[in-house]
Design an enzyme around this catalytic site. Structure first.
Site, mmCIF file in Angstrom:
data_model
loop_
_atom_site.group_PDB
_atom_site.id
_atom_site.type_symbol
_atom_site.label_atom_id
_atom_site.label_comp_id
_atom_site.label_asym_id
_atom_site.label_seq_id
_atom_site.Cartn_x
_atom_site.Cartn_y
_atom_site.Cartn_z
ATOM 1 N N ASP A 21 -71.324 39.214 43.444
ATOM 2 C CA ASP A 21 -70.414 38.795 42.435
ATOM 3 C C ASP A 21 -68.906 38.717 43.458
ATOM 4 O OD1 ASP A 21 -68.837 38.288 40.333
ATOM 5 O OD2 ASP A 21 -68.470 40.203 39.744
ATOM 6 N N ASN A 69 -74.375 31.938 32.735
ATOM 7 C CA ASN A 69 -73.787 31.111 33.646
ATOM 8 C C ASN A 69 -73.690 29.659 33.189
ATOM 9 O OD1 ASN A 69 -74.280 32.759 36.893
ATOM 10 N ND2 ASN A 69 -72.755 33.072 35.339
HETATM 11 C C1 FPP Z 1 -70.698 35.165 41.290
HETATM 12 O O1 FPP Z 1 -69.244 35.237 41.460
HETATM 13 C C2 FPP Z 1 -71.509 34.266 41.732
HETATM 14 C C3 FPP Z 1 -72.229 33.293 41.175
HETATM 15 C C4 FPP Z 1 -72.416 33.189 39.695
HETATM 16 C C5 FPP Z 1 -73.296 32.547 42.010
HETATM 17 C C6 FPP Z 1 -73.854 33.327 43.175
HETATM 18 C C7 FPP Z 1 -74.073 32.117 43.917
HETATM 19 C C8 FPP Z 1 -74.151 31.991 45.350
HETATM 20 C C9 FPP Z 1 -73.965 33.372 46.151
HETATM 21 C C10 FPP Z 1 -74.596 30.701 45.886
HETATM 22 C C11 FPP Z 1 -76.275 30.917 45.930
HETATM 23 C C12 FPP Z 1 -76.799 30.224 44.617
HETATM 24 C C13 FPP Z 1 -76.674 28.815 44.437
HETATM 25 C C14 FPP Z 1 -77.022 28.706 42.867
HETATM 26 C C15 FPP Z 1 -76.317 27.835 45.373
HETATM 27 P P1 FPP Z 1 -68.445 34.621 40.352
HETATM 28 O O2 FPP Z 1 -68.235 33.098 40.386
HETATM 29 O O3 FPP Z 1 -68.749 35.201 39.195
HETATM 30 O O4 FPP Z 1 -66.960 35.220 41.153
HETATM 31 P P2 FPP Z 1 -65.706 35.466 40.184
HETATM 32 O O5 FPP Z 1 -66.240 36.594 39.269
HETATM 33 O O6 FPP Z 1 -64.813 35.912 41.182
HETATM 34 O O7 FPP Z 1 -65.252 34.567 39.253
#
Ligand code: FPP
Length: 247
Positions: A21, A69
């Site tokens: 995350d 998501n």
């Molecule tokens: C959470 O950060 C992360 C995700 C929803 C995606 C995780 C994906 C990767 C690390 C890349 C590998 C995967 C793929 C599908 C290529 P967030 O976007 O929720 O962060 P935030 O909470 O700070 O907004």
């Protein structure tokens, strides 16, 4: 002795699950687009997968895209799906070099056709790799997984191929996406959030939980070793008392 050497000597977790995350906040803090946060998230994943294999972890399961998501803005979903395809193509070499088999859990048939095809292709090409299994949770939601298992079992009961008395925990687990892997010993979540977010709810019943403030793109090998070292200091009692474990 370095922490990297130390953790290899005793009680290495067999299975680590990670909620990666904080990609969005990482990008925002730097004034960058969220998509760049995810790209840097892939770099972190490459480092952590390689270090995990080297440390003797047998299963690494990462939350790459949840069923929820899909509700994100279309541009972000598209960016993540494109990143998935390009990363799968690019990282095949990393997987082969480190003898890592790629696996996926979740409702993967929901993925755009090009993602599904590429995923299956890399899973096929890495199928004989033995050192570690890297599982991507993609379009994955734990509640959906449990409902799916329940429906499958109910159907079998209805058809008369399964008796009600046959249904127990072991039988139920065979209907989960994770039927061919042990439960996670350790669950790590980055970014300072203290939530499970519908991830492996059944499977983490007795997992050790580890929360760390760093945002996922900043999470590195040393942070992984710290998490493993912390795990190694804990006593897992599985409902028993300490004296039963150390008579
Ligand atoms: C959470 O950060 C992360 C995700 C929803 C995606 C995780 C994906 C990767 C690390 C890349 C590998 C995967 C793929 C599908 C290529 P967030 O976007 O929720 O962060 P935030 O909470 O700070 O907004």
């Amino acid at each position: 002795m370095s922490i990297k050497e130390e953790i290899k000597n005793y009680n290495v977790p067999q299975h680590i699950a990670i909620i990666m995350d904080g990609n969005g906040r990482w990008a925002k803090d730097k004034g960058l687009l969220r998509a760049l946060g995810h790209e840097n998230g892939v770099d972190a994943l490459r480092k952590i997968a390689t270090a995990s294999a080297e440390a003797g972890i047998k299963f690494l399961t990462v939350y790459a895209f949840s069923s929820e998501n899909w509700k994100r803005p279309r541009t972000e979903v598209n960016a993540l799906m494109s990143l998935l395809v390009s990363s799968l193509k690019k990282e095949l070499k990393t997987l082969m070099d480190n003898d890592i088999r790629l696996n996926a859990i979740g409702n993967t048939s929901n993925l755009p056709a090009r993602c599904f095809r590429e995923l299956k292709e890399v899973m096929r090409k890495t199928a004989a790799n033995k050192h570690m299994v890297l599982t991507l949770a993609l379009s994955y939601g734990s509640k959906e997984e449990i409902v799916k298992a329940t429906t499958e079992i109910a159907q079998k009961v209805k058809e008369g191929t399964v008796d009600l008395e046959d249904i127990n925990e072991e039988f139920f687990e065979k209907h989960l996406y994770t039927s061919d892997m042990p439960h996670p010993d350790l669950l790590i979540r980055t970014s300072g959030e203290y939530r499970i977010s519908n991830y492996l709810l059944w499977q983490i019943a007795y997992s050790e939980l580890y929360f760390v403030d760093k945002l996922w793109p900043d999470f590195n090998e040393e942070d992984l070793y710290e998490a493993i070292s912390d795990y190694q200091k804990r006593e897992r009692r599985f409902g028993k008392i300490s004296e039963q474990l150390n008579p």
